[in-house]
Design a protein around this motif. Sequence first.
Motif, PDB file in Angstrom:
ATOM      1  N   ALA A  40      -5.401 -40.104  16.090  1.00 28.07           N
ATOM      2  CA  ALA A  40      -4.215 -40.938  15.911  1.00 28.07           C
ATOM      3  C   ALA A  40      -3.241 -40.804  17.085  1.00 28.07           C
ATOM      4  N   LEU A  41      -3.224 -39.616  17.705  1.00 26.23           N
ATOM      5  CA  LEU A  41      -2.320 -39.381  18.835  1.00 26.23           C
ATOM      6  C   LEU A  41      -2.964 -39.739  20.169  1.00 26.23           C
ATOM      7  N   GLY A  42      -4.154 -40.290  20.135  1.00 26.09           N
ATOM      8  CA  GLY A  42      -4.793 -40.751  21.360  1.00 26.09           C
ATOM      9  C   GLY A  42      -5.644 -39.722  22.058  1.00 26.09           C
ATOM     10  N   GLY A  43      -5.910 -38.585  21.382  1.00 27.54           N
ATOM     11  CA  GLY A  43      -6.734 -37.542  21.986  1.00 27.54           C
ATOM     12  C   GLY A  43      -8.182 -37.645  21.558  1.00 27.54           C
ATOM     13  N   GLN A  44      -8.976 -36.655  21.934  1.00 30.69           N
ATOM     14  CA  GLN A  44     -10.397 -36.630  21.628  1.00 30.69           C
ATOM     15  C   GLN A  44     -10.643 -35.725  20.413  1.00 30.69           C
ATOM     16  N   PRO A  45     -11.062 -36.278  19.264  1.00 30.69           N
ATOM     17  CA  PRO A  45     -11.234 -35.468  18.049  1.00 30.69           C
ATOM     18  C   PRO A  45     -12.177 -34.284  18.228  1.00 30.69           C
ATOM     19  N   ASP A  46     -13.228 -34.455  19.047  1.00 32.47           N
ATOM     20  CA  ASP A  46     -14.212 -33.386  19.204  1.00 32.47           C
ATOM     21  C   ASP A  46     -13.655 -32.164  19.924  1.00 32.47           C
ATOM     22  N   ARG A  47     -12.423 -32.280  20.468  1.00 29.79           N
ATOM     23  CA  ARG A  47     -11.798 -31.097  21.060  1.00 29.79           C
ATOM     24  C   ARG A  47     -11.375 -30.098  19.992  1.00 29.79           C
ATOM     25  N   ILE A  48     -11.285 -30.559  18.740  1.00 30.63           N
ATOM     26  CA  ILE A  48     -10.948 -29.659  17.635  1.00 30.63           C
ATOM     27  C   ILE A  48     -12.227 -28.977  17.176  1.00 30.63           C
ATOM     28  N   ASN A  49     -12.417 -27.761  17.641  1.00 37.32           N
ATOM     29  CA  ASN A  49     -13.574 -26.935  17.305  1.00 37.32           C
ATOM     30  C   ASN A  49     -13.141 -25.478  17.318  1.00 37.32           C
ATOM     31  N   PRO A  50     -13.748 -24.634  16.498  1.00 41.66           N
ATOM     32  CA  PRO A  50     -13.487 -23.205  16.654  1.00 41.66           C
ATOM     33  C   PRO A  50     -13.916 -22.736  18.045  1.00 41.66           C
ATOM     34  N   LEU A  51     -13.006 -22.059  18.741  1.00 40.99           N
ATOM     35  CA  LEU A  51     -13.332 -21.494  20.051  1.00 40.99           C
ATOM     36  C   LEU A  51     -13.814 -20.057  19.926  1.00 40.99           C
ATOM     37  N   ALA A  52     -13.433 -19.406  18.829  1.00 42.02           N
ATOM     38  CA  ALA A  52     -13.962 -18.077  18.520  1.00 42.02           C
ATOM     39  C   ALA A  52     -15.025 -18.236  17.441  1.00 42.02           C
ATOM     40  N   PRO A  53     -16.091 -17.412  17.446  1.00 46.63           N
ATOM     41  CA  PRO A  53     -17.109 -17.517  16.396  1.00 46.63           C
ATOM     42  C   PRO A  53     -16.487 -17.337  15.013  1.00 46.63           C
ATOM     43  N   VAL A  54     -16.861 -18.222  14.098  1.00 41.96           N
ATOM     44  CA  VAL A  54     -16.333 -18.203  12.733  1.00 41.96           C
ATOM     45  C   VAL A  54     -17.501 -18.105  11.758  1.00 41.96           C
ATOM     46  N   GLU A  55     -17.387 -17.169  10.822  1.00 32.08           N
ATOM     47  CA  GLU A  55     -18.391 -17.006   9.776  1.00 32.08           C
ATOM     48  C   GLU A  55     -17.690 -17.079   8.426  1.00 32.08           C
ATOM     49  N   LEU A  56     -18.132 -18.006   7.586  1.00 29.50           N
ATOM     50  CA  LEU A  56     -17.537 -18.212   6.266  1.00 29.50           C
ATOM     51  C   LEU A  56     -18.540 -17.790   5.209  1.00 29.50           C
ATOM     52  N   VAL A  57     -18.103 -16.928   4.303  1.00 33.20           N
ATOM     53  CA  VAL A  57     -18.957 -16.454   3.218  1.00 33.20           C
ATOM     54  C   VAL A  57     -18.441 -17.049   1.916  1.00 33.20           C
ATOM     55  N   ILE A  58     -19.274 -17.817   1.238  1.00 28.35           N
ATOM     56  CA  ILE A  58     -18.884 -18.428  -0.040  1.00 28.35           C
ATOM     57  C   ILE A  58     -19.070 -17.370  -1.133  1.00 28.35           C
ATOM     58  N   ASP A  59     -17.958 -16.794  -1.572  1.00 27.62           N
ATOM     59  CA  ASP A  59     -18.076 -15.674  -2.509  1.00 27.62           C
ATOM     60  C   ASP A  59     -17.012 -15.665  -3.605  1.00 27.62           C
ATOM     61  N   HIS A  60     -16.042 -16.563  -3.541  1.00 22.28           N
ATOM     62  CA  HIS A  60     -14.934 -16.504  -4.499  1.00 22.28           C
ATOM     63  C   HIS A  60     -15.041 -17.545  -5.610  1.00 22.28           C
TER      64      HIS A  60
END
Length: 891
Positions: free
Chosen positions: A109-129
């Motif tokens: 919406a602001l005229g940027g590139q959506p694919d620039r939004i990415n985790p830059l640090a490794p992210v691990e999500l555990v489905i446990d709750h």
Amino acid sequence: MAHPNSFGARATLDVGGKSYRIWRLDALKDHGFDPGRLPYGLKILLENLLRTEDGVAVRADEIRALAGWDPAAQPSREIAFTPARVVLQDFTGVPALVDLAAMRDAMRALGGQPDRINPLAPVELVIDHSVIVDDFGHNQSFRRNQEIEYRRNVERYKFLRWGQTAFDNFRVVPPDTGIVHQVNLEHLARGVFTRDADGVTEAYPDTCVGTDSHTPMVNGLGVVAWGVGGIEAEAAMLGQPISMLIPRVVGFKLSGALPEGTTATDLVLTITDLLRKHGVVGKFVEFYGPGVAAVPLANRATIGNMSPEYGSTISIFPIDEETLAYLRFTGRPEEQVALVEAYAKAQGLWHDPAHEPQYSERLELDLSTVVPSIAGPKRPQDRIPLTEAKPALAKSLAALPGAPQSNPAVVRLPDAGEFPIDHGAVVIAAITSCTNTSNPAVMMAAGLLAKKAVERGLRRKPWVKTSLAPGSRVVTDYYEKAGLTAYMDQLGFNLVGYGCTTCIGNSGPLIPEVSEAVRANDLAVVSVLSGNRNFEGRIHAEVKLNYLMSPPLVVAYALAGTMDIDLFNDPLGRDAEGRDVHLRDLWPSAEEIQAVIRSCISSDMYTRGYESVFDGGELWRGLDTPEGSLFDWQDDSTYVRNPPYFQGMPRQPQPVSDIRGARVLALLGDSVTTDHISPAGSIGKDTPAGQYLREQGVEPQDFNSLGSRRGNHEVMIRGTFANVRLRNQIAPGTEGGWTRDFTRDGAPVATIFEASQNYLKAGTPLVILAGKEYGSGSSRDWAAKGTVLLGVRAVIAESYERIHRSNLIGMGVLPLQFPEGQNAASLGIRGKETFEIIGVEAFNGGVTPETVRVRAGDIEFDALVRIDTPTEAAYYRHGGILQYALRQLLE
């Protein structure tokens, strides 16, 4: 930008024929510093600064400040910490992923590139709750709970599977695998991290932040890790360093060894009690001395896990032979173990029991003085020696409103007959949570106690809801091999799921007939759990008293059926011959426990258990997964909604303004936790959240938990400040999410959500007033998100818990503090006043004011501004940390 390498720290480390680039701490000796005197945790931070020096976020001056750390000084110097990785669980991970998906929309919406939004640090999500103990007490409980979990959460799980494919650097551990912290301890933690950079392999300490406050569990492995709010974690995922003050460090010297009959749980409750009394909020705690070698890794992890219960940022054990042995035992590759050893020794991170670093403060504990303990009835730091449990219960009952007298109720149970239950009856007995299920010693103790109890003819009392929710599948593997599963099953401790259950409030319903008796007779009943959290209203809305304890004690109290018992002298029951059976007759010796561990737990259990950890089972693999880099939001979804944080957001931040004409939404006392603030637990059909879901066509049996609906802000704002035990002083005589609505004649009592909506329509800003330790407890992003979405612009408290204060700033809420020694009552504030907060606009000139002027009717005072660093001030000026990160990426 080229790395300045101001201190010449870049060097090479050769291990097993492979070369690694490292940043040597001893290079600072050439610049007049002695890193060897620093505590272990500060050495890790120092390496982090040396490696990430860029002349902007990390400058040579910050490195000098940390290298020259004065242990006696109060924290005042800001540094920027860049964690190696981020760990999420699904309650906090879903809204984090929702925000990232919304940021992609905002970027477009602001005229940027959506694919620039990415985790830059490794992210691990555990489905446990997400697993809830709906079904218990038989061998199909796990399968039935799993089926119900998928049916309830299919929208969320599809969304997470989309995220797994749409975002780089993002991996998901599917449901029914284990608790995030145990998976982190047994598999995800590296000890030393590696990455390819500029054609070479860099090696550096494994550091981590997580969206669960018990992330410090891996401190037991020597990993610097702590819990942050989901908001702060999202910024770290997007490459923003975490701003922090160089902390004070408490050295905790250990000596001796635990005596026979005590457990790791007793040790951790003792340490929690000591550190809470000493005062370690916001500090690093570091264990050292000759007793460290006598503390097994699992016990170290249990201690680290409890860090948020006494308030420290970390509670760390340095790397030593025990660390390496655990890494090998849990199936880490030998190449990785060799790297951890070589790196730790090269960098002065190897534990030397004869060396005493410089510390800000010191404590000592002789492990031989630890006694069996429990904690409760509503805070984990309230330790009770087991010998005092019965009189402590009587005291707690007497302190309840109305001081309840004996009021037995007769419960008629199918296939079990009639039973009287009274105040103090145990209605939930749960072996749960990462704290203990990661510790084979206490788990084996529970299994052996169950075996002896069954052999003597004992059974759980029929009114007790029992459950076993291990932190990983390895637990059931070694129970099976040890032949203990059958005995646990016979006492009702059948497997109900692999995840965080009772401790997070996913206890599920009580036995229906018991629930009816409790409500009809207003009984003050009890839960016993091997967890780490027992705050008011958290475990179950109908259970007023909650006690933490070791797994074998959970089994014992399930046999007794009541807390009104002296376990040292009163029998738990009678055997087939009519002889009394006491706890001492059933309690396994340390040698018995260790013999079973040696014969029944092997490294290949961990290797097999984690070899396909990211793949999931048939239910996970069979999910229909959305595609594309932008998420296709569904308007009729009751789980995942596009949040409003970025709606109408301009490219440049608007000036902040003073707060005028504000009203008090809640006037709260001391020790209001994020469990009182944050939406959690079950959803009542007549609550604002329940009414909303019914309006969307959701039947009450499908409400699921508030935590599972964290991706839907409409549900979450209706559950904020809605805890059944919340006491809002401007609505006296009420308990729960009530306030007074000053937009209406006579200021009638209304739900906090209803009143907030009327204030928003009237354009009236809101404030929260609170006492000491505001926001202690779990690091829940929704305690801050819900606050801002209700229209709260500022909070004024006597003191704050570290994470919640940070999260408020991260959502654009101004945290203020009453003058020293003052509070709302001493100033004469009753909550009916109209507030003005003057001086906020100083932020627009790049100045963080020390105080602002608060006018509450005719009362005036200067409130301390608790925005402690320049980076926090920048977040506040931008309206929050996500808006700041988005604008940075946009440019």
